[in-house]
Scaffold this motif. Structure first.
Motif, PDB file in Angstrom:
ATOM      1  N   ARG A   3      46.823  35.448  50.274  1.00 38.68           N
ATOM      2  CA  ARG A   3      45.944  35.888  49.229  1.00 38.68           C
ATOM      3  C   ARG A   3      46.077  37.012  48.952  1.00 38.68           C
ATOM      4  NH1 ARG A   3      42.032  33.528  52.634  1.00 38.68           N
ATOM      5  NH2 ARG A   3      41.099  35.524  53.297  1.00 38.68           N
ATOM      6  N   GLN A  16      32.492  38.127  40.606  1.00 46.16           N
ATOM      7  CA  GLN A  16      32.140  38.659  41.871  1.00 46.16           C
ATOM      8  C   GLN A  16      33.373  39.676  42.398  1.00 46.16           C
ATOM      9  OE1 GLN A  16      33.612  35.834  45.224  1.00 46.16           O
ATOM     10  NE2 GLN A  16      31.620  36.271  45.907  1.00 46.16           N
ATOM     11  N   GLN A  18      34.645  42.308  45.502  1.00 46.02           N
ATOM     12  CA  GLN A  18      34.568  42.690  46.910  1.00 46.02           C
ATOM     13  C   GLN A  18      34.399  43.894  47.173  1.00 46.02           C
ATOM     14  OE1 GLN A  18      38.712  40.564  47.669  1.00 46.02           O
ATOM     15  NE2 GLN A  18      37.483  38.841  48.645  1.00 46.02           N
ATOM     16  N   ILE A  35      36.225  43.818  54.564  1.00 42.00           N
ATOM     17  CA  ILE A  35      35.924  43.458  53.272  1.00 42.00           C
ATOM     18  C   ILE A  35      35.128  42.201  53.194  1.00 42.00           C
ATOM     19  CG2 ILE A  35      37.161  42.198  51.136  1.00 42.00           C
ATOM     20  CD1 ILE A  35      39.722  43.813  52.066  1.00 42.00           C
ATOM     21  N   VAL A  36      34.175  42.227  52.247  1.00 43.45           N
ATOM     22  CA  VAL A  36      33.169  41.105  52.248  1.00 43.45           C
ATOM     23  C   VAL A  36      33.183  40.843  50.513  1.00 43.45           C
ATOM     24  CG1 VAL A  36      31.832  41.697  54.171  1.00 43.45           C
ATOM     25  CG2 VAL A  36      31.149  42.639  51.930  1.00 43.45           C
ATOM     26  N   ASN A  37      32.816  39.435  50.389  1.00 43.97           N
ATOM     27  CA  ASN A  37      32.468  38.918  48.969  1.00 43.97           C
ATOM     28  C   ASN A  37      31.026  39.558  48.587  1.00 43.97           C
ATOM     29  OD1 ASN A  37      34.904  37.882  48.711  1.00 43.97           O
ATOM     30  ND2 ASN A  37      34.455  35.962  49.622  1.00 43.97           N
TER      31      ASN A  37
HETATM   32  C1  LIG Z   1      35.813  35.629  49.431  1.00 40.60           C
HETATM   33  O1  LIG Z   1      35.964  34.726  48.519  1.00 40.60           O
HETATM   34  C2  LIG Z   1      37.375  34.142  48.381  1.00 40.60           C
HETATM   35  C3  LIG Z   1      37.321  33.525  46.951  1.00 40.60           C
HETATM   36  O2  LIG Z   1      36.519  32.788  47.084  1.00 40.60           O
HETATM   37  C4  LIG Z   1      37.498  33.523  49.653  1.00 40.60           C
HETATM   38  O3  LIG Z   1      38.793  33.158  49.450  1.00 40.60           O
HETATM   39  C5  LIG Z   1      37.644  34.324  50.737  1.00 40.60           C
HETATM   40  O4  LIG Z   1      37.903  33.971  52.057  1.00 40.60           O
HETATM   41  C6  LIG Z   1      36.168  35.246  50.996  1.00 40.60           C
HETATM   42  N1  LIG Z   1      36.326  36.292  51.714  1.00 40.60           N
HETATM   43  C7  LIG Z   1      35.537  36.326  52.638  1.00 40.60           C
HETATM   44  C8  LIG Z   1      35.522  37.581  53.431  1.00 40.60           C
HETATM   45  O5  LIG Z   1      34.249  35.764  52.751  1.00 40.60           O
END
Ligand SMILES: *[C@@H]1O[C@H](CO)[C@@H](O)[C@H](O)[C@H]1NC(C)=O
Length: 129
Positions: A3, A16, A18, A35-37
């Motif tokens: 990714r 969204q 990050q 890193i967080v979403n």
């Molecule tokens: C954040 O979102 C992406 C895309 O939806 C996903 O692939 C990734 O695992 C997520 N990362 C975290 C840290 O939650």
């Protein structure tokens, strides 16, 4: 399959970003494990707090809504002096923008922290004693 390190992801629900999220003492946590979403459509900014305390510089990072972050950062403007017990809060709206500032370290600041000693080789330390 790898990714990308960061994304400005458009999900089914909206935009969204990050951000880095952490609480660190003497450590500007900006590595991939932090890193967080952020919450889609709600947290549209990254927030970074830098607190200068007697035991060192504290970093607090998170996702934030732009309204909350901007209000907080403007409220703390007067405390952002760079001196002991100062608090600086900044907001930004691009992916992972609350990472390390791309700025060269100030040599005098490194010397003042005492940590500069770590970079001295033993012969140099002998000259100090
Ligand atoms: C954040 O979102 C992406 C895309 O939806 C996903 O692939 C990734 O695992 C997520 N990362 C975290 C840290 O939650």
């Amino acid at each position: 399959k790898r990714r990308p390190a960061s994304c400005l992801c458009v999900t089914g629900d909206g935009l969204q970003i990050q951000c880095y999220q952490c609480e660190g003492v003497n450590y500007d946590c900006s590595t991939p494990e932090f890193i967080v979403n952020c919450t889609v459509n709600v947290q549209d900014m990254c927030q970074k707090e830098v607190l200068v305390k007697p035991d060192g510089t504290h970093y607090r990072k998170s996702c934030a809504s732009s309204s909350a972050c901007l209000i907080t950062s403007s409220g703390y403007q007067q405390f952002c002096t760079g001196r002991l017990n100062s608090v600086c809060i900044s907001c930004c709206s691009t992916p992972l923008c609350n990472g390390v500032k791309k700025k060269r370290p100030v040599p005098s600041a490194a010397a003042a922290s005492g940590r500069a000693l770590l970079f001295l080789t033993p012969p140099m330390l002998l000259h100090l004693t």
